[in-house]
Design a protein around this motif. Structure first.
Motif, PDB file in Angstrom:
ATOM      1  N   GLN A  63       0.835  -1.190   0.000  1.00  0.00           N
ATOM      2  CA  GLN A  63       0.000   0.000   0.000  1.00  0.00           C
ATOM      3  C   GLN A  63       0.874   1.246   0.000  1.00  0.00           C
ATOM      4  OE1 GLN A  63      -3.120  -1.772   3.152  1.00  0.00           O
ATOM      5  NE2 GLN A  63      -3.698   0.259   2.328  1.00  0.00           N
ATOM      6  N   THR A 108      -5.717   9.957  -3.118  1.00  0.00           N
ATOM      7  CA  THR A 108      -5.790   8.639  -3.742  1.00  0.00           C
ATOM      8  C   THR A 108      -4.841   7.704  -3.027  1.00  0.00           C
ATOM      9  OG1 THR A 108      -6.298   9.593  -5.914  1.00  0.00           O
ATOM     10  CG2 THR A 108      -5.504   7.320  -5.862  1.00  0.00           C
ATOM     11  N   ARG A 129      -3.306   3.738  -2.868  1.00  0.00           N
ATOM     12  CA  ARG A 129      -3.066   2.675  -3.835  1.00  0.00           C
ATOM     13  C   ARG A 129      -2.748   1.361  -3.132  1.00  0.00           C
ATOM     14  NH1 ARG A 129      -1.666   2.871  -9.466  1.00  0.00           N
ATOM     15  NH2 ARG A 129      -0.846   0.850 -10.143  1.00  0.00           N
ATOM     16  N   CYS A 130      -3.197   0.263  -3.759  1.00  0.00           N
ATOM     17  CA  CYS A 130      -2.918  -1.088  -3.268  1.00  0.00           C
ATOM     18  C   CYS A 130      -2.470  -1.924  -4.459  1.00  0.00           C
ATOM     19  CB  CYS A 130      -4.173  -1.683  -2.640  1.00  0.00           C
ATOM     20  SG  CYS A 130      -4.050  -3.401  -2.139  1.00  0.00           S
ATOM     21  N   ASN A 131      -1.237  -2.413  -4.407  1.00  0.00           N
ATOM     22  CA  ASN A 131      -0.718  -3.313  -5.441  1.00  0.00           C
ATOM     23  C   ASN A 131      -0.605  -4.714  -4.859  1.00  0.00           C
ATOM     24  OD1 ASN A 131      -0.349  -1.182  -7.280  1.00  0.00           O
ATOM     25  ND2 ASN A 131       1.742  -0.825  -6.600  1.00  0.00           N
ATOM     26  N   THR A 154     -10.819  -1.273  -8.876  1.00  0.00           N
ATOM     27  CA  THR A 154      -9.880  -2.390  -8.918  1.00  0.00           C
ATOM     28  C   THR A 154      -9.706  -2.829 -10.366  1.00  0.00           C
ATOM     29  OG1 THR A 154     -10.439  -3.168  -6.710  1.00  0.00           O
ATOM     30  CG2 THR A 154      -9.419  -4.753  -8.198  1.00  0.00           C
ATOM     31  N   TYR A 191      -3.989  -4.041  -9.209  1.00  0.00           N
ATOM     32  CA  TYR A 191      -3.967  -2.903  -8.302  1.00  0.00           C
ATOM     33  C   TYR A 191      -5.385  -2.432  -8.045  1.00  0.00           C
ATOM     34  CZ  TYR A 191      -4.804   0.415 -12.152  1.00  0.00           C
ATOM     35  OH  TYR A 191      -5.344   1.105 -13.200  1.00  0.00           O
ATOM     36  N   SER A 192      -5.517  -1.711  -6.941  1.00  0.00           N
ATOM     37  CA  SER A 192      -6.774  -1.082  -6.584  1.00  0.00           C
ATOM     38  C   SER A 192      -6.478   0.303  -6.040  1.00  0.00           C
ATOM     39  CB  SER A 192      -7.524  -1.905  -5.544  1.00  0.00           C
ATOM     40  OG  SER A 192      -8.782  -1.332  -5.243  1.00  0.00           O
ATOM     41  N   LEU A 193      -7.400   1.218  -6.278  1.00  0.00           N
ATOM     42  CA  LEU A 193      -7.267   2.600  -5.823  1.00  0.00           C
ATOM     43  C   LEU A 193      -8.481   2.977  -4.990  1.00  0.00           C
ATOM     44  CD1 LEU A 193      -6.157   4.233  -9.210  1.00  0.00           C
ATOM     45  CD2 LEU A 193      -4.679   3.510  -7.333  1.00  0.00           C
ATOM     46  N   TYR A 225     -10.288   6.396  -3.576  1.00  0.00           N
ATOM     47  CA  TYR A 225     -10.353   7.852  -3.688  1.00  0.00           C
ATOM     48  C   TYR A 225     -11.170   8.432  -2.537  1.00  0.00           C
ATOM     49  CZ  TYR A 225      -9.362   6.595  -8.576  1.00  0.00           C
ATOM     50  OH  TYR A 225      -8.829   6.075  -9.718  1.00  0.00           O
ATOM     51  N   CYS A 266      -6.054  -2.322   2.612  1.00  0.00           N
ATOM     52  CA  CYS A 266      -6.641  -3.187   1.602  1.00  0.00           C
ATOM     53  C   CYS A 266      -6.288  -4.618   1.975  1.00  0.00           C
ATOM     54  CB  CYS A 266      -6.193  -2.832   0.190  1.00  0.00           C
ATOM     55  SG  CYS A 266      -4.605  -3.462  -0.316  1.00  0.00           S
TER      56      CYS A 266
END
Lengths: 112, 108
Positions: free
Chosen positions: B6, B20, B22-24, B63, B69-71, B73, B87
């Protein structure tokens, strides 16, 4: 609606003492149940999960054990606590194949 | 095993700003959830979002499973948005893996 309870909310125990944390779910049947531990300032680590009465899967080797004596009851135990067992313990439930998980309020355990 | 990363680890915003998170993740997953952990430790479900986009008030999430990845906002942030955002991804057999979280502080 479904609710999940955990108790106690906080617990201070000496090293070497036993542990029993309880989690119960209301308003649903045949839930999947989970125990997680969160160390201070860190993410959650899955400890155990159960898909039914008497069915326990363990994710990491440790000083803890879990039991599911009833459909909506999940218990986390230890015979002798270690300092490293301190942390925030969270129980969660899910139903169905989607496995969206919902968490209880947690138990904050301090081992001295 | 799967890696869930994250970013950013910490974020400080002025009230009213947008952000924003982020999750990878390093492998295919069955589903993905976003949670908000409040100062009392309670984990609150934000989104169950294995793919696509969802919106709930000032929050929305996207997603892209094929790109792993997922974002999340957050628009018009409020002080009550402060806390840690996690996440979590589900592997096979009920195995859920959490990221290390993003700690958000919204200043008045």
């Amino acid at each position: 609606s479904q609710t999940i309870h955990q108790w106690p909310a906080t617990l201070v125990q000496p090293v070497g003492s036993p542990l029993s944390l309880e989690c119960t779910v209301e308003g649903t049947s045949n839930p999947n149940l989970y125990w997680y531990r969160q160390a201070a300032g860190r993410g959650l680590q899955l400890l155990f999960y159960s898909v039914g009465i008497g069915q326990i899967s363990s994710e990491v080797p440790q000083n803890l054990s879990a039991s599911r004596p009833q459909d909506r009851q999940f218990i986390l135990s230890s015979k002798k606590l270690l300092l490293s067992d301190s942390g925030f313990y969270l129980c969660a439930w899910s139903v169905g194949l989607e496995n969206e998980q919902f968490f209880g309020p947690g138990t904050r355990l301090t081992v001295l | 095993g799967i890696q869930v990363e994250q970013s950013p680890p910490d974020l400080i915003l002025q009230e009213g700003a947008n952000s924003t998170l982020r999750c990878n993740f390093s492998d295919s997953v069955n589903n993905l959830q976003w949670f908000h952990q409040n100062p009392w430790g309670q984990l609150i479900n934000l989104f169950y979002i294995p793919s696509g986009t969802k919106q709930n008030g000032r929050l929305s999430a996207t997603t892209v499973a094929t790109e792993r990845y997922s974002l999340l906002y957050i628009s018009s942030s409020q002080t009550t948005d402060s806390g840690v955002y996690f996440c979590a991804v589900e592997l096979n057999n009920n195995d859920m893996r959490f990221g290390a979280g993003t700690r958000l502080t919204v200043k008045p």
